[in-house]
Write a protein that holds these residues in place. Structure first.
Motif, PDB file in Angstrom:
ATOM      1  N   GLU A  64       0.711  -2.204  -6.247  1.00  0.00           N
ATOM      2  CA  GLU A  64       1.782  -3.207  -6.218  1.00  0.00           C
ATOM      3  C   GLU A  64       1.704  -4.025  -7.500  1.00  0.00           C
ATOM      4  OE1 GLU A  64       4.489  -4.117  -4.244  1.00  0.00           O
ATOM      5  OE2 GLU A  64       4.702  -5.714  -5.746  1.00  0.00           O
ATOM      6  N   LEU A  65       2.869  -4.253  -8.110  1.00  0.00           N
ATOM      7  CA  LEU A  65       2.885  -4.957  -9.396  1.00  0.00           C
ATOM      8  C   LEU A  65       3.153  -6.452  -9.250  1.00  0.00           C
ATOM      9  CD1 LEU A  65       2.589  -4.439 -12.426  1.00  0.00           C
ATOM     10  CD2 LEU A  65       5.042  -4.063 -12.549  1.00  0.00           C
TER      11      LEU A  65
ATOM     12  N   GLY B  89       4.068  -3.175   6.851  1.00  0.00           N
ATOM     13  CA  GLY B  89       4.561  -2.452   5.683  1.00  0.00           C
ATOM     14  C   GLY B  89       3.893  -1.087   5.607  1.00  0.00           C
ATOM     15  N   SER B  90       4.310  -0.299   4.616  1.00  0.00           N
ATOM     16  CA  SER B  90       3.776   1.072   4.524  1.00  0.00           C
ATOM     17  C   SER B  90       2.247   1.107   4.386  1.00  0.00           C
ATOM     18  CB  SER B  90       4.458   1.845   3.396  1.00  0.00           C
ATOM     19  OG  SER B  90       4.440   1.108   2.191  1.00  0.00           O
TER      20      SER B  90
ATOM     21  N   LYS C 250      12.306   4.958   7.047  1.00  0.00           N
ATOM     22  CA  LYS C 250      11.204   5.336   6.145  1.00  0.00           C
ATOM     23  C   LYS C 250       9.880   5.397   6.899  1.00  0.00           C
ATOM     24  CE  LYS C 250      10.272   1.881   3.536  1.00  0.00           C
ATOM     25  NZ  LYS C 250      10.443   0.828   2.550  1.00  0.00           N
ATOM     26  N   HIS C 251       9.623   4.406   7.732  1.00  0.00           N
ATOM     27  CA  HIS C 251       8.308   4.321   8.386  1.00  0.00           C
ATOM     28  C   HIS C 251       8.162   5.347   9.514  1.00  0.00           C
ATOM     29  CE1 HIS C 251       7.964  -0.023   6.683  1.00  0.00           C
ATOM     30  NE2 HIS C 251       7.619   0.893   5.805  1.00  0.00           N
TER      31      HIS C 251
ATOM     32  N   HIS D 163       4.486   1.785  -4.624  1.00  0.00           N
ATOM     33  CA  HIS D 163       5.216   0.509  -4.597  1.00  0.00           C
ATOM     34  C   HIS D 163       4.991  -0.055  -3.193  1.00  0.00           C
ATOM     35  CE1 HIS D 163       7.086   2.752  -7.860  1.00  0.00           C
ATOM     36  NE2 HIS D 163       7.550   1.611  -8.351  1.00  0.00           N
ATOM     37  N   ALA D 164       3.834  -0.652  -3.000  1.00  0.00           N
ATOM     38  CA  ALA D 164       3.317  -0.849  -1.646  1.00  0.00           C
ATOM     39  C   ALA D 164       3.836  -2.109  -0.949  1.00  0.00           C
ATOM     40  CB  ALA D 164       1.785  -0.881  -1.693  1.00  0.00           C
ATOM     41  N   GLY D 165       4.282  -3.119  -1.724  1.00  0.00           N
ATOM     42  CA  GLY D 165       4.642  -4.393  -1.084  1.00  0.00           C
ATOM     43  C   GLY D 165       3.387  -5.150  -0.689  1.00  0.00           C
TER      44      GLY D 165
ATOM     45  N   ASP E 208       8.371   4.286  -3.427  1.00  0.00           N
ATOM     46  CA  ASP E 208       9.375   3.443  -2.761  1.00  0.00           C
ATOM     47  C   ASP E 208       9.745   2.260  -3.667  1.00  0.00           C
ATOM     48  OD1 ASP E 208      10.935   2.262  -0.782  1.00  0.00           O
ATOM     49  OD2 ASP E 208       9.217   1.395   0.275  1.00  0.00           O
TER      50      ASP E 208
ATOM     51  N   ASP F  96       1.463  -0.982 -12.552  1.00  0.00           N
ATOM     52  CA  ASP F  96       2.812  -0.417 -12.485  1.00  0.00           C
ATOM     53  C   ASP F  96       2.739   0.892 -11.681  1.00  0.00           C
ATOM     54  OD1 ASP F  96       5.550   0.279 -13.279  1.00  0.00           O
ATOM     55  OD2 ASP F  96       4.548   1.796 -14.504  1.00  0.00           O
ATOM     56  N   GLY F  97       3.603   1.009 -10.680  1.00  0.00           N
ATOM     57  CA  GLY F  97       3.522   2.147  -9.763  1.00  0.00           C
ATOM     58  C   GLY F  97       3.765   3.495 -10.421  1.00  0.00           C
TER      59      GLY F  97
HETATM   60  C1  LIG Z   1      10.771  -1.469  -1.310  1.00  0.00           C
HETATM   61  S1  LIG Z   1       9.391  -2.467  -1.646  1.00  0.00           S
HETATM   62  C2  LIG Z   1       8.045  -1.606  -0.966  1.00  0.00           C
HETATM   63  C3  LIG Z   1       7.983  -1.575   0.525  1.00  0.00           C
HETATM   64  C4  LIG Z   1       6.806  -0.820   1.090  1.00  0.00           C
HETATM   65  N1  LIG Z   1       6.632   0.491   0.478  1.00  0.00           N
HETATM   66  C5  LIG Z   1       6.939  -0.646   2.585  1.00  0.00           C
HETATM   67  O1  LIG Z   1       7.507   0.369   3.032  1.00  0.00           O
HETATM   68  O2  LIG Z   1       6.495  -1.505   3.329  1.00  0.00           O
HETATM   69  C6  LIG Z   1       9.140  -2.203  -3.353  1.00  0.00           C
HETATM   70  C7  LIG Z   1       7.930  -2.941  -3.914  1.00  0.00           C
HETATM   71  O3  LIG Z   1       7.706  -2.504  -5.257  1.00  0.00           O
HETATM   72  C8  LIG Z   1       7.204  -3.605  -6.008  1.00  0.00           C
HETATM   73  N2  LIG Z   1       7.393  -3.271  -7.419  1.00  0.00           N
HETATM   74  C9  LIG Z   1       8.448  -3.521  -8.223  1.00  0.00           C
HETATM   75  N3  LIG Z   1       8.273  -2.943  -9.421  1.00  0.00           N
HETATM   76  C10 LIG Z   1       7.066  -2.310  -9.376  1.00  0.00           C
HETATM   77  C11 LIG Z   1       6.343  -1.502 -10.280  1.00  0.00           C
HETATM   78  N4  LIG Z   1       6.808  -1.224 -11.495  1.00  0.00           N
HETATM   79  N5  LIG Z   1       5.162  -0.993  -9.874  1.00  0.00           N
HETATM   80  C12 LIG Z   1       4.671  -1.241  -8.630  1.00  0.00           C
HETATM   81  N6  LIG Z   1       5.311  -2.010  -7.718  1.00  0.00           N
HETATM   82  C13 LIG Z   1       6.511  -2.526  -8.092  1.00  0.00           C
HETATM   83  C14 LIG Z   1       7.976  -4.776  -5.484  1.00  0.00           C
HETATM   84  O4  LIG Z   1       7.286  -5.989  -5.749  1.00  0.00           O
HETATM   85  C15 LIG Z   1       8.061  -4.453  -3.982  1.00  0.00           C
HETATM   86  O5  LIG Z   1       6.996  -5.045  -3.293  1.00  0.00           O
END
Ligand SMILES: C[S@@+](CC[C@H](N)C(=O)[O-])C[C@H]1O[C@@H](n2cnc3c(N)ncnc32)[C@H](O)[C@@H]1O
Length: 287
Positions: free
Chosen positions: A118-119, A99-100, A17-18, A41-43, A164, A143-144
């Motif tokens: 990020e949620l 992370g991203s 992905k990165h 969905h940033a982490g 993501d 919410d993403g």
């Molecule tokens: C796969 S990880 C993201 C990794 C990041 N994009 C990276 O590449 O470093 C998914 C993230 O989405 C978050 N998440 C879960 N449900 C969500 C929502 N409804 N809205 C936003 N973030 C959410 C999780 O807490 C998690 O941190």
């Protein structure tokens, strides 16, 4: 919300992905006009590979942990900007993995902007701390999926939305395709990158066909398989849908993906797919 990316940071899926996230941003940098990054969905932004979570799974060892040896020169040239981000970070903290949001932030110029959503409360708090005094990037606790539609189209014509999600809910891959198609209609000049896990490859066909209908020929499906295992509960591979890809991305993927498949395979099996999304329409059963 049980998913925590800290357990998976730097694994084979993050590497794939990165590497492509960086390639897309490098192409966006080729024009002076500003671009916007929206990461839904940033982490938490940055991960410690010596932390308990990463130690428990050790997934990064089969991902970024396998990148020490150089690839063939043509592949090295393409992944050099990703390696440069890792090297810069390791200069400060050798056990960190970006992370991203951290990766995207490294590739912003003065005129560009990024929004990281990020949620999860604790992950958002860490993310917000990283970008607290940043003029170019900001974190949102939302919410993403809601954020995606609220934030597109941005005022910039150019940019990337990275989607993501954690795939904790049933039907999230179909949702990814539907939300990407909807967002593309609102921001037809934006690049959209949606990541998905592959356990059973058959699960990807319908979402791919949905996106092919939405994006026509302006869509790519890139996949990396690291295991032929029939065990459908295991993560055997991953993919990204890219809508409005930079024109040269498929050529680059033809070089990058086989190299990653060879390097990151669990045993001897490694495979990849690099094809226009439009091909998914032909592989759908009629009806
Ligand atoms: C796969 S990880 C993201 C990794 C990041 N994009 C990276 O590449 O470093 C998914 C993230 O989405 C978050 N998440 C879960 N449900 C969500 C929502 N409804 N809205 C936003 N973030 C959410 C999780 O807490 C998690 O941190």
């Amino acid at each position: 919300m049980n998913y925590r990316h800290a357990f998976h940071a730097g694994n084979f899926a993050d590497v794939m992905k990165h590497v492509f996230l960086v390639r897309i941003l490098v192409h966006l940098q080729r024009k002076q006009t500003p671009f916007r990054v929206i990461d839904t969905h940033a982490g938490s932004g940055l991960y410690d590979l010596t932390a308990e979570e990463a130690e428990r799974t050790r997934e990064w060892r089969e991902g970024v942990g396998r990148l020490d040896e150089p690839f063939a020169p043509a592949v090295e040239e393409l992944i050099a900007p990703y390696r440069a981000i890792l090297a810069k970070l390791h200069g400060r903290d050798p056990s960190a993995y970006p992370g991203s949001p951290f990766i995207a932030r490294e590739l912003l110029r003065r005129q560009d902007r990024a929004i990281f959503v990020e949620l999860h409360r604790a992950d958002y708090a860490a993310l917000a701390r990283h970008f607290a005094r940043d003029r170019l990037a900001k974190a949102l606790h939302l919410d993403g999926w809601t954020a995606l539609h609220a934030l597109v189209p941005p005022k910039e014509r150019r940019g990337l939305a990275l989607i993501d999600p954690p795939y904790e809910e049933p039907g999230e891959l179909t949702r990814l395709a539907a939300e990407m198609a909807k967002a593309l209609r609102k921001w037809p000049t934006g690049i959209f990158m949606g990541w998905y896990p592959i356990k059973d490859p058959a699960d990807v066909e319908r979402p791919a066909a949905m996106l092919a209908e939405a994006a026509g020929h302006k869509g790519l499906r890139l996949e990396l398989m690291i295991d032929a295992s029939a065990a459908p509960e295991r993560l055997n591979g991953c993919g990204i849908f890219v809508l409005n890809p930079p024109w040269i991305l498929s050529e680059e993927a033809e070089l990058i993906l086989p190299a990653l498949a060879e390097r990151l395979a669990r045993a001897s099996f490694g495979a990849f797919r690099c094809e226009p999304l439009a091909a998914a329409i032909d592989s759908q059963p009629p009806g």
